[in-house]
Design a protein around this motif. Structure first.
Motif, PDB file in Angstrom:
ATOM      1  N   CYS A   2       0.856  -1.190   0.000  1.00  0.00           N
ATOM      2  CA  CYS A   2       0.000   0.000   0.000  1.00  0.00           C
ATOM      3  C   CYS A   2       0.895   1.244   0.000  1.00  0.00           C
ATOM      4  CB  CYS A   2      -0.888  -0.027   1.233  1.00  0.00           C
ATOM      5  SG  CYS A   2      -1.738   1.513   1.591  1.00  0.00           S
ATOM      6  N   CYS A  37       0.346   3.099   3.865  1.00  0.00           N
ATOM      7  CA  CYS A  37       0.866   2.501   5.107  1.00  0.00           C
ATOM      8  C   CYS A  37       2.105   1.630   4.852  1.00  0.00           C
ATOM      9  CB  CYS A  37      -0.219   1.697   5.826  1.00  0.00           C
ATOM     10  SG  CYS A  37      -0.643   0.163   5.003  1.00  0.00           S
ATOM     11  N   LEU A  79      -3.326  -5.502   5.931  1.00  0.00           N
ATOM     12  CA  LEU A  79      -3.819  -4.588   6.955  1.00  0.00           C
ATOM     13  C   LEU A  79      -5.171  -5.123   7.406  1.00  0.00           C
ATOM     14  CD1 LEU A  79      -3.498  -1.696   8.361  1.00  0.00           C
ATOM     15  CD2 LEU A  79      -5.065  -0.916   6.587  1.00  0.00           C
ATOM     16  N   HIS A  83      -4.680   0.304   0.306  1.00  0.00           N
ATOM     17  CA  HIS A  83      -5.787  -0.325   1.026  1.00  0.00           C
ATOM     18  C   HIS A  83      -6.980   0.623   0.943  1.00  0.00           C
ATOM     19  CE1 HIS A  83      -2.412  -2.279   3.379  1.00  0.00           C
ATOM     20  NE2 HIS A  83      -3.100  -3.300   2.910  1.00  0.00           N
ATOM     21  N   CYS A 126      -7.042   2.830   4.047  1.00  0.00           N
ATOM     22  CA  CYS A 126      -5.982   3.853   4.049  1.00  0.00           C
ATOM     23  C   CYS A 126      -6.339   4.994   3.114  1.00  0.00           C
ATOM     24  CB  CYS A 126      -4.662   3.235   3.606  1.00  0.00           C
ATOM     25  SG  CYS A 126      -4.018   2.034   4.762  1.00  0.00           S
TER      26      CYS A 126
HETATM   27 ZN   LIG Z   1      -2.494   0.783   3.682  1.00  0.00          ZN
END
Ligand SMILES: [Zn+2]
Ligand SMILES: [Zn+2]
Length: 370
Positions: free
Chosen positions: A305, A308, A313, A332, A335
């Motif tokens: 990602c 992050c 996740l 994600h 995110c």
């Molecule tokens: Zn992420």
């Protein structure tokens, strides 16, 4: 003295220890077993202030019921009525704990050992020391190894064992008291063969493509997320009873890549041929060749990602991709949503949010929950 006679009738093994009748010691009987107990009453005979001492075993058995007993101590008018209540609670407590480890009759073991001998010990993968849990192994006609776990209760063989299997469908055993483990094993083998086509289809996908999810598919897993290209994948949900029918497909990736795939799937749907297998059909319909795990690394598809910097996740993988073909950065969903929400330039319409990609500043959208 009517009270003490009633007490003697109720608990013949509980005897007064002094003239005042404030101390009793002896045994309380339930389910044919005697438990040591001592009861100390205050001088005013108030039960709620009584002190009850009991053996370790009795204490353990009544542990879960101590609040009920305390309440009974408050509500019972005298020791006799409390002892009646105590015996009732003890009976229930004993019955509930014994269900789990009732001593099994000798016939249980002789019957079980005979059954296993008939079946053949080479089919036994595991037996626990109490002979209550048994794992049996079987190989299907394609050489795949399978396990079935049997949990036997004390009423075996009157009652069937609980059977646990790694199947994508329910496994219900038909059972008669005269049946044996052999009958379950045969039903297990028959079920394995009925699922052969499903496992063949899934095995072919696992062997020839890059499966991004699940990481280590179990025999019960009916979905696969298959890599198509860089940050593009298709999630398929296969019907275990009809593995060679068109599965449910869901594409993940940037719109400009997955839209043409969706169109191809729709246009070519009619040419799905149940005779040629799941993977080949998918290739023909989508007019693609899936990247092979023989020549490419998983890291070629499983990109972290961009927010992050992790791949996993909370059990999700980066399935949102920037629409700009030159960027194509995956994120994600959670995110990206959070990122876009924090930008003052983003705008929200219902649960869809529009904002700039953190990498290329192109406007893209994110749904709160897709
Ligand atoms: Zn992420
Ligand atoms: Zn971008």
């Amino acid at each position: 003295m009517a009270g003490s006679r009633a007490l003697l009738r109720q608990c013949p093994l509980l005897l007064p220890q002094n003239r005042e009748g404030t101390a009793y010691e002896g045994f309380v009987t339930a389910q044919g077993r005697d438990f040591h107990i001592r009861i100390l009453l205050p001088i005013d005979f108030q039960l709620k202030n009584a002190r009850i001492e009991c053996s370790w075993h009795l204490k353990k058995t009544l542990h879960a019921y101590r609040r009920i007993l305390k309440q009974r101590l408050h509500s019972c008018p005298d020791l006799v009525s409390f002892m009646v209540e105590l015996k009732t609670v003890l009976e229930i407590a004993l019955r509930n704990t014994q269900e789990l480890h009732i001593p099994r009759p000798p016939e249980y073991y002789s019957c079980l050992v005979r059954d296993l001998e008939i079946l053949g010990w080479n089919k036994v993968a595991y037996v626990d020391t109490g002979l209550t849990t048994i794992k049996l192994k079987a190989e299907d006609s394609c050489g795949r190894q399978h396990l079935i776990t049997l949990k036997l209760n004390a009423k075996y063989p009157t009652e069937p064992p609980e059977c646990l299997v790694d199947f994508p469908v329910q496994f219900a055993v038909s059972w008669m008291p005269q049946n044996s483990i052999m009958d379950i094993y045969n039903q297990f083998r028959a079920a394995l063969e009925s699922l052969k086509e499903f496992w063949d289809a899934m095995d072919e996908i696992d062997r020839k493509t890059w499966v991004l999810e699940p990481e280590n598919p179990t025999r019960s897993a009916t979905t696969r997320r298959i890599a198509i290209g860089n940050n593009v994948s298709v999630n398929i949900e296969v019907d275990p009873w009809h593995p060679n029918m068109l599965p449910e497909c869901y594409f993940l990736g940037a719109d400009h890549v997955i839209n043409p795939l969706r169109i191809k799937l729709n246009n070519n749907m009619h040419s799905w041929d149940p005779e040629i297998g799941l993977l080949q059909n998918l290739k023909d319909l989508l007019e693609i060749d899936f990247p092979s795990c023989a020549v490419l690394e998983k890291s070629d598809f499983a990109k972290d990602c961009g927010i992050c910097y992790a791949y996993r996740l909370d059990g999700t993988t980066p399935d949102q991709v920037c629409d700009d073909p030159r960027c194509g950065q995956p994120f994600h969903q959670a995110c990206l949503y959070e990122w876009l929400q924090s930008l003052p330039s983003s705008r929200q319409s219902f649960n869809v949010i529009f904002g700039e990609c953190p990498y290329c500043n192109k406007v893209r959208k994110s749904n709160e929950n897709e």
